[in-house]
Write a protein that holds these residues in place. Structure first.
Motif, PDB file in Angstrom:
ATOM      1  N   LEU A  69      20.607  -3.660  -1.422  1.00  0.00           N
ATOM      2  CA  LEU A  69      20.494  -5.067  -1.818  1.00  0.00           C
ATOM      3  C   LEU A  69      19.031  -5.442  -1.997  1.00  0.00           C
ATOM      4  N   TRP A  70      18.162  -4.934  -1.108  1.00  0.00           N
ATOM      5  CA  TRP A  70      16.737  -5.280  -1.136  1.00  0.00           C
ATOM      6  C   TRP A  70      16.072  -4.687  -2.372  1.00  0.00           C
ATOM      7  N   ASP A  71      16.493  -3.466  -2.763  1.00  0.00           N
ATOM      8  CA  ASP A  71      15.964  -2.869  -3.996  1.00  0.00           C
ATOM      9  C   ASP A  71      16.354  -3.694  -5.215  1.00  0.00           C
ATOM     10  N   LYS A  72      17.576  -4.165  -5.225  1.00  0.00           N
ATOM     11  CA  LYS A  72      18.038  -4.972  -6.365  1.00  0.00           C
ATOM     12  C   LYS A  72      17.261  -6.282  -6.456  1.00  0.00           C
ATOM     13  N   ILE A  73      17.002  -6.898  -5.300  1.00  0.00           N
ATOM     14  CA  ILE A  73      16.218  -8.137  -5.284  1.00  0.00           C
ATOM     15  C   ILE A  73      14.785  -7.866  -5.733  1.00  0.00           C
ATOM     16  N   LYS A  74      14.173  -6.789  -5.194  1.00  0.00           N
ATOM     17  CA  LYS A  74      12.796  -6.470  -5.574  1.00  0.00           C
ATOM     18  C   LYS A  74      12.708  -6.116  -7.059  1.00  0.00           C
ATOM     19  N   PHE A  75      13.688  -5.376  -7.575  1.00  0.00           N
ATOM     20  CA  PHE A  75      13.665  -5.028  -8.988  1.00  0.00           C
ATOM     21  C   PHE A  75      13.810  -6.279  -9.854  1.00  0.00           C
ATOM     22  N   PHE A  76      14.684  -7.186  -9.458  1.00  0.00           N
ATOM     23  CA  PHE A  76      14.871  -8.431 -10.202  1.00  0.00           C
ATOM     24  C   PHE A  76      13.593  -9.266 -10.208  1.00  0.00           C
ATOM     25  N   ARG A  77      12.910  -9.310  -9.059  1.00  0.00           N
ATOM     26  CA  ARG A  77      11.710 -10.144  -8.940  1.00  0.00           C
ATOM     27  C   ARG A  77      10.460  -9.478  -9.496  1.00  0.00           C
ATOM     28  N   ALA A  78      10.309  -8.154  -9.282  1.00  0.00           N
ATOM     29  CA  ALA A  78       9.041  -7.507  -9.612  1.00  0.00           C
ATOM     30  C   ALA A  78       9.163  -6.302 -10.538  1.00  0.00           C
ATOM     31  N   GLY A  79      10.374  -5.863 -10.832  1.00  0.00           N
ATOM     32  CA  GLY A  79      10.545  -4.712 -11.710  1.00  0.00           C
ATOM     33  C   GLY A  79      10.297  -3.380 -11.042  1.00  0.00           C
ATOM     34  N   ASN A  80      10.282  -3.343  -9.704  1.00  0.00           N
ATOM     35  CA  ASN A  80      10.051  -2.114  -8.952  1.00  0.00           C
ATOM     36  C   ASN A  80      11.093  -1.958  -7.860  1.00  0.00           C
ATOM     37  N   LEU A  81      11.138  -0.744  -7.278  1.00  0.00           N
ATOM     38  CA  LEU A  81      12.016  -0.454  -6.152  1.00  0.00           C
ATOM     39  C   LEU A  81      11.177  -0.279  -4.895  1.00  0.00           C
ATOM     40  N   ILE A  82      11.788  -0.456  -3.738  1.00  0.00           N
ATOM     41  CA  ILE A  82      11.067  -0.414  -2.465  1.00  0.00           C
ATOM     42  C   ILE A  82      10.358   0.926  -2.240  1.00  0.00           C
ATOM     43  N   ASN A  83      11.027   2.042  -2.493  1.00  0.00           N
ATOM     44  CA  ASN A  83      10.444   3.358  -2.224  1.00  0.00           C
ATOM     45  C   ASN A  83       9.653   3.950  -3.383  1.00  0.00           C
ATOM     46  N   TYR A  84       9.515   3.212  -4.475  1.00  0.00           N
ATOM     47  CA  TYR A  84       8.797   3.697  -5.655  1.00  0.00           C
ATOM     48  C   TYR A  84       7.715   2.691  -5.994  1.00  0.00           C
ATOM     49  N   HIS A  85       6.477   3.046  -5.625  1.00  0.00           N
ATOM     50  CA  HIS A  85       5.365   2.119  -5.831  1.00  0.00           C
ATOM     51  C   HIS A  85       4.070   2.899  -6.018  1.00  0.00           C
ATOM     52  N   LYS A  86       2.981   2.211  -6.278  1.00  0.00           N
ATOM     53  CA  LYS A  86       1.681   2.848  -6.570  1.00  0.00           C
ATOM     54  C   LYS A  86       1.113   3.646  -5.411  1.00  0.00           C
ATOM     55  N   LYS A  87       1.498   3.338  -4.188  1.00  0.00           N
ATOM     56  CA  LYS A  87       0.885   3.976  -3.024  1.00  0.00           C
ATOM     57  C   LYS A  87       1.548   5.292  -2.613  1.00  0.00           C
ATOM     58  N   ASN A  88       2.617   5.723  -3.291  1.00  0.00           N
ATOM     59  CA  ASN A  88       3.179   7.036  -2.993  1.00  0.00           C
ATOM     60  C   ASN A  88       3.312   7.834  -4.287  1.00  0.00           C
ATOM     61  N   ASN A  89       3.762   9.063  -4.179  1.00  0.00           N
ATOM     62  CA  ASN A  89       3.854   9.914  -5.371  1.00  0.00           C
ATOM     63  C   ASN A  89       5.303  10.148  -5.800  1.00  0.00           C
ATOM     64  N   HIS A  90       6.150   9.152  -5.613  1.00  0.00           N
ATOM     65  CA  HIS A  90       7.522   9.229  -6.110  1.00  0.00           C
ATOM     66  C   HIS A  90       7.515   8.891  -7.601  1.00  0.00           C
ATOM     67  N   ILE A  91       7.976   9.843  -8.414  1.00  0.00           N
ATOM     68  CA  ILE A  91       7.927   9.622  -9.859  1.00  0.00           C
ATOM     69  C   ILE A  91       9.294   9.693 -10.525  1.00  0.00           C
ATOM     70  N   THR A  92      10.304  10.213  -9.840  1.00  0.00           N
ATOM     71  CA  THR A  92      11.626  10.345 -10.434  1.00  0.00           C
ATOM     72  C   THR A  92      12.643   9.555  -9.634  1.00  0.00           C
TER      73      THR A  92
END
Length: 137
Positions: A58-81
């Protein structure tokens, strides 16, 4: 150590009974190649234990709706897929059967103090990690 984006796994065709792939897929440029290599080295009926961040809470869906990103996929880590559930199933269902799915303990970002989060049962609505147990067909 091989580079799973380019190299073949250092095992012969059909030589392994089990492959453990914990927290790997989200770092790969080519998850299709990864699936093919796992399929190549596993024996028929062999097991694949695979875990990855779960971006469908639910939190990923809210974050994606608000910011276009997911909780575990952001600039500070190396998750790319990131694979949606349907794409994950398309990728693996041809060669594997999903035997079981496990989720990590729950997480609610606004629950303070955070130590209370450990009491949430594992559930796909709020778990940040998922582990699949797959069997090669």
């Amino acid at each position: 150590m091989s580079d799973l984006n380019e190299d073949s796994l250092p095992a012969k065709d059909g030589s392994l009974d089990v492959v453990l792939a914990f927290e790997i897929m989200e770092h790969l440029e080519n998850p299709v190649r990864f699936e093919r290599e796992i399929n190549r080295v596993l024996k028929s009926g062999g097991g694949l234990y695979l875990s990855t961040p779960y971006g469908h809470t639910l939190w990923d869906k809210i974050k994606f709706f608000r910011a276009g990103n997911l909780i575990n996929y952001h600039k500070k880590n190396n998750h790319i897929t990131f694979l949606t559930r349907d794409v994950f199933h398309k990728l693996f269902s041809k060669d594997f059967k999903i035997v079981r799915t496990f989720w990590s303990h729950g997480w609610i970002p606004f629950l303070r103090p955070r130590r209370w989060n450990k009491f949430l049962p594992p559930h796909p609505w709020w778990s940040t990690k998922v582990c699949y147990v797959l069997k090669k067909k």
